[in-house]
Design a protein around this motif. Structure first.
Motif, PDB file in Angstrom:
ATOM      1  N   ARG A 136      -1.609   4.816  13.539  1.00 29.89           N
ATOM      2  CA  ARG A 136      -2.058   5.626  14.664  1.00 29.89           C
ATOM      3  C   ARG A 136      -0.872   6.369  15.265  1.00 29.89           C
ATOM      4  O   ARG A 136       0.279   6.094  14.956  1.00 29.89           O
ATOM      5  N   ASN A 137      -1.169   7.284  16.162  1.00 29.81           N
ATOM      6  CA  ASN A 137      -0.101   8.026  16.828  1.00 29.81           C
ATOM      7  C   ASN A 137       0.811   7.114  17.635  1.00 29.81           C
ATOM      8  O   ASN A 137       1.977   7.438  17.861  1.00 29.81           O
ATOM      9  N   ASP A 138       0.290   5.964  18.067  1.00 31.49           N
ATOM     10  CA  ASP A 138       1.119   5.027  18.832  1.00 31.49           C
ATOM     11  C   ASP A 138       1.911   4.084  17.920  1.00 31.49           C
ATOM     12  O   ASP A 138       2.620   3.198  18.408  1.00 31.49           O
ATOM     13  N   GLY A 139       1.793   4.260  16.587  1.00 28.44           N
ATOM     14  CA  GLY A 139       2.548   3.446  15.646  1.00 28.44           C
ATOM     15  C   GLY A 139       1.809   2.255  15.079  1.00 28.44           C
ATOM     16  O   GLY A 139       2.321   1.576  14.183  1.00 28.44           O
ATOM     17  N   THR A 140       0.600   1.973  15.567  1.00 27.71           N
ATOM     18  CA  THR A 140      -0.176   0.838  15.066  1.00 27.71           C
ATOM     19  C   THR A 140      -0.543   1.053  13.597  1.00 27.71           C
ATOM     20  O   THR A 140      -1.127   2.080  13.245  1.00 27.71           O
ATOM     21  N   ILE A 141      -0.192   0.099  12.742  1.00 29.84           N
ATOM     22  CA  ILE A 141      -0.456   0.222  11.310  1.00 29.84           C
ATOM     23  C   ILE A 141      -1.954   0.231  11.036  1.00 29.84           C
ATOM     24  O   ILE A 141      -2.705  -0.582  11.576  1.00 29.84           O
ATOM     25  N   GLN A 142      -2.374   1.153  10.143  1.00 29.24           N
ATOM     26  CA  GLN A 142      -3.787   1.305   9.805  1.00 29.24           C
ATOM     27  C   GLN A 142      -3.993   1.393   8.289  1.00 29.24           C
ATOM     28  O   GLN A 142      -4.928   2.066   7.826  1.00 29.24           O
ATOM     29  N   ASN A 143      -3.158   0.708   7.522  1.00 32.19           N
ATOM     30  CA  ASN A 143      -3.242   0.817   6.067  1.00 32.19           C
ATOM     31  C   ASN A 143      -4.609   0.431   5.515  1.00 32.19           C
ATOM     32  O   ASN A 143      -5.092   1.026   4.544  1.00 32.19           O
ATOM     33  N   VAL A 144      -5.243  -0.581   6.116  1.00 29.98           N
ATOM     34  CA  VAL A 144      -6.549  -1.032   5.604  1.00 29.98           C
ATOM     35  C   VAL A 144      -7.666  -0.065   5.974  1.00 29.98           C
ATOM     36  O   VAL A 144      -8.795  -0.209   5.484  1.00 29.98           O
ATOM     37  N   ALA A 145      -7.369   0.927   6.810  1.00 26.45           N
ATOM     38  CA  ALA A 145      -8.397   1.873   7.242  1.00 26.45           C
ATOM     39  C   ALA A 145      -8.554   3.042   6.284  1.00 26.45           C
ATOM     40  O   ALA A 145      -9.441   3.883   6.474  1.00 26.45           O
ATOM     41  N   VAL A 146      -7.691   3.132   5.265  1.00 26.86           N
ATOM     42  CA  VAL A 146      -7.774   4.243   4.319  1.00 26.86           C
ATOM     43  C   VAL A 146      -7.856   3.715   2.891  1.00 26.86           C
ATOM     44  O   VAL A 146      -7.427   2.600   2.595  1.00 26.86           O
ATOM     45  N   SER A 147      -8.382   4.549   2.015  1.00 26.40           N
ATOM     46  CA  SER A 147      -8.499   4.202   0.603  1.00 26.40           C
ATOM     47  C   SER A 147      -8.234   5.447  -0.229  1.00 26.40           C
ATOM     48  O   SER A 147      -8.896   6.481  -0.046  1.00 26.40           O
ATOM     49  N   GLY A 148      -7.241   5.358  -1.118  1.00 25.56           N
ATOM     50  CA  GLY A 148      -6.907   6.504  -1.947  1.00 25.56           C
ATOM     51  C   GLY A 148      -5.450   6.443  -2.372  1.00 25.56           C
ATOM     52  O   GLY A 148      -4.716   5.523  -2.008  1.00 25.56           O
ATOM     53  N   ASP A 149      -5.040   7.416  -3.138  1.00 26.07           N
ATOM     54  CA  ASP A 149      -3.684   7.474  -3.694  1.00 26.07           C
ATOM     55  C   ASP A 149      -2.854   8.459  -2.882  1.00 26.07           C
ATOM     56  O   ASP A 149      -3.133   9.667  -2.877  1.00 26.07           O
ATOM     57  N   TYR A 150      -1.817   7.958  -2.201  1.00 20.77           N
ATOM     58  CA  TYR A 150      -0.963   8.828  -1.385  1.00 20.77           C
ATOM     59  C   TYR A 150      -0.317   9.922  -2.220  1.00 20.77           C
ATOM     60  O   TYR A 150      -0.171  11.064  -1.773  1.00 20.77           O
ATOM     61  N   GLU A 151       0.098   9.589  -3.436  1.00 18.34           N
ATOM     62  CA  GLU A 151       0.787  10.566  -4.282  1.00 18.34           C
ATOM     63  C   GLU A 151      -0.105  11.748  -4.634  1.00 18.34           C
ATOM     64  O   GLU A 151       0.385  12.841  -4.899  1.00 18.34           O
ATOM     65  N   LYS A 152      -1.410  11.534  -4.643  1.00 14.59           N
ATOM     66  CA  LYS A 152      -2.340  12.610  -4.952  1.00 14.59           C
ATOM     67  C   LYS A 152      -2.464  13.610  -3.793  1.00 14.59           C
ATOM     68  O   LYS A 152      -3.076  14.672  -3.938  1.00 14.59           O
ATOM     69  N   LEU A 153      -1.886  13.263  -2.651  1.00 16.73           N
ATOM     70  CA  LEU A 153      -1.963  14.132  -1.476  1.00 16.73           C
ATOM     71  C   LEU A 153      -0.705  14.969  -1.283  1.00 16.73           C
ATOM     72  O   LEU A 153      -0.553  15.645  -0.260  1.00 16.73           O
ATOM     73  N   TYR A 154       0.219  14.922  -2.251  1.00 15.47           N
ATOM     74  CA  TYR A 154       1.434  15.727  -2.167  1.00 15.47           C
ATOM     75  C   TYR A 154       1.080  17.216  -2.213  1.00 15.47           C
ATOM     76  O   TYR A 154       0.050  17.614  -2.778  1.00 15.47           O
ATOM     77  N   LEU A 155       1.966  18.037  -1.662  1.00 19.51           N
ATOM     78  CA  LEU A 155       1.812  19.490  -1.737  1.00 19.51           C
ATOM     79  C   LEU A 155       2.600  19.995  -2.946  1.00 19.51           C
ATOM     80  O   LEU A 155       3.826  19.875  -2.990  1.00 19.51           O
TER      81      LEU A 155
ATOM     82  N   PRO B 198      -9.095   6.469  17.743  1.00 17.84           N
ATOM     83  CA  PRO B 198      -9.577   7.858  17.763  1.00 17.84           C
ATOM     84  C   PRO B 198      -8.693   8.800  16.946  1.00 17.84           C
ATOM     85  O   PRO B 198      -8.943  10.003  16.903  1.00 17.84           O
ATOM     86  N   ASP B 199      -7.638   8.263  16.318  1.00 14.85           N
ATOM     87  CA  ASP B 199      -6.738   9.105  15.529  1.00 14.85           C
ATOM     88  C   ASP B 199      -6.104   8.258  14.431  1.00 14.85           C
ATOM     89  O   ASP B 199      -6.090   7.021  14.502  1.00 14.85           O
ATOM     90  N   ILE B 200      -5.579   8.933  13.412  1.00 16.19           N
ATOM     91  CA  ILE B 200      -4.878   8.248  12.337  1.00 16.19           C
ATOM     92  C   ILE B 200      -3.907   9.233  11.687  1.00 16.19           C
ATOM     93  O   ILE B 200      -4.176  10.443  11.632  1.00 16.19           O
ATOM     94  N   VAL B 201      -2.781   8.702  11.240  1.00 16.73           N
ATOM     95  CA  VAL B 201      -1.761   9.504  10.569  1.00 16.73           C
ATOM     96  C   VAL B 201      -1.656   9.013   9.134  1.00 16.73           C
ATOM     97  O   VAL B 201      -1.455   7.815   8.896  1.00 16.73           O
ATOM     98  N   VAL B 202      -1.817   9.916   8.181  1.00 20.12           N
ATOM     99  CA  VAL B 202      -1.654   9.587   6.759  1.00 20.12           C
ATOM    100  C   VAL B 202      -0.298  10.135   6.328  1.00 20.12           C
ATOM    101  O   VAL B 202      -0.117  11.339   6.193  1.00 20.12           O
ATOM    102  N   ASP B 203       0.657   9.234   6.130  1.00 22.12           N
ATOM    103  CA  ASP B 203       2.043   9.591   5.860  1.00 22.12           C
ATOM    104  C   ASP B 203       2.343   9.368   4.381  1.00 22.12           C
ATOM    105  O   ASP B 203       2.546   8.236   3.942  1.00 22.12           O
TER     106      ASP B 203
END
Length: 231
Positions: free
Chosen positions: A186-205, A173-178
């Motif tokens: 997830r908030n409990d630390g469970t790895i969810q790398n396969v649940a997302v698709s995209g470039d992390y660097e493109k999400l920088y501020l 029910p939740d996911i953290v994109v770090d």
């Protein structure tokens, strides 16, 4: 009243051990890698975008005055080990992320006095305490490019959009994109790398204006900006 320039590491200060910094810390490293290109007939060279290739090293010399000199040094070695968070009293709202500590030289000049040099290997970035506050939106970054953490709550497929760049994923029910660790979990630390698709660097501020949104609007989005200063 004279204020002693102090260092804090993992919530303990040098003064707690009865020692102090003999001199101001020395900063080195954090070198950048530049690619240069020569063009015939052009004065000078073209320089590419820079990237960090080294961590930051902060060297500190501790002055130790103690009737139990050896025991004090042992306590310092235990305290100054592993990874953690470091601060200096001169900039209490800024911290450094220490990834490794190297114990350098130990010089004993008298029975009860000597110096102990320690090298802190850190991320090449000065983090602001204000950047650790989780907020519901970010529209402007007054600092250097930062690597935020996005907290997403909701179930189903989503699209996270940052400055026109998209990362898609599934949350249940939740996911953290770090973007700092370049991981999803997830908030409990469970790895969810396969649940997302995209470039992390493109999400920088980036410095200045930023636009952030998530669809559909049934999802709840919060952000830890992680902002600060490049070194």
């Amino acid at each position: 009243m004279l204020t002693v320039y102090d260092i804090e590491y993992n919530n303990r200060r040098a003064c707690d051990f009865g020692v102090f910094l003999q001199e101001y810390p020395k900063f080195s490293g954090a070198k950048k890698d530049y690619t240069t290109t020569s063009i015939q007939g052009r004065r000078g060279q073209l320089v590419s975008t820079d990237n960090y290739v080294e961590n930051l090293t902060i060297s500190c010399v501790f002055a130790v005055i103690s009737p139990i000199f050896e025991n004090t040094i042992r306590s310092l070695r235990i305290w100054l080990s592993g990874s953690g968070i470091m601060r200096f009293s001169g900039s209490p709202n800024i911290f450094y992320k220490v990834v490794k500590i190297e114990h350098d030289s130990l010089e004993r000049e008298l029975r009860t006095y000597g110096t102990f040099t320690v090298n802190f290997i850190c991320d090449p970035f000065e983090y602001l305490d204000s950047g650790q506050i989780i907020v519901s939106s970010v529209t402007y970054n007054s600092f250097s490019t930062s690597h935020p953490i996005y907290y997403i709550s909701g179930s189903g497929s989503f699209s996270l959009m940052v400055n026109g760049n998209v990362m898609t994923g599934v949350s249940n029910p939740d996911i953290v994109v770090d973007t700092e660790k370049m991981m999803a979990y997830r908030n409990d630390g469970t790895i969810q790398n396969v649940a997302v698709s995209g470039d992390y660097e493109k999400l920088y501020l980036v410095p200045g204006e930023n636009t952030i949104s998530i669809t559909p609007d049934t999802f709840d989005l919060h952000i830890k900006p992680n902002w600060g200063y490049e070194l």
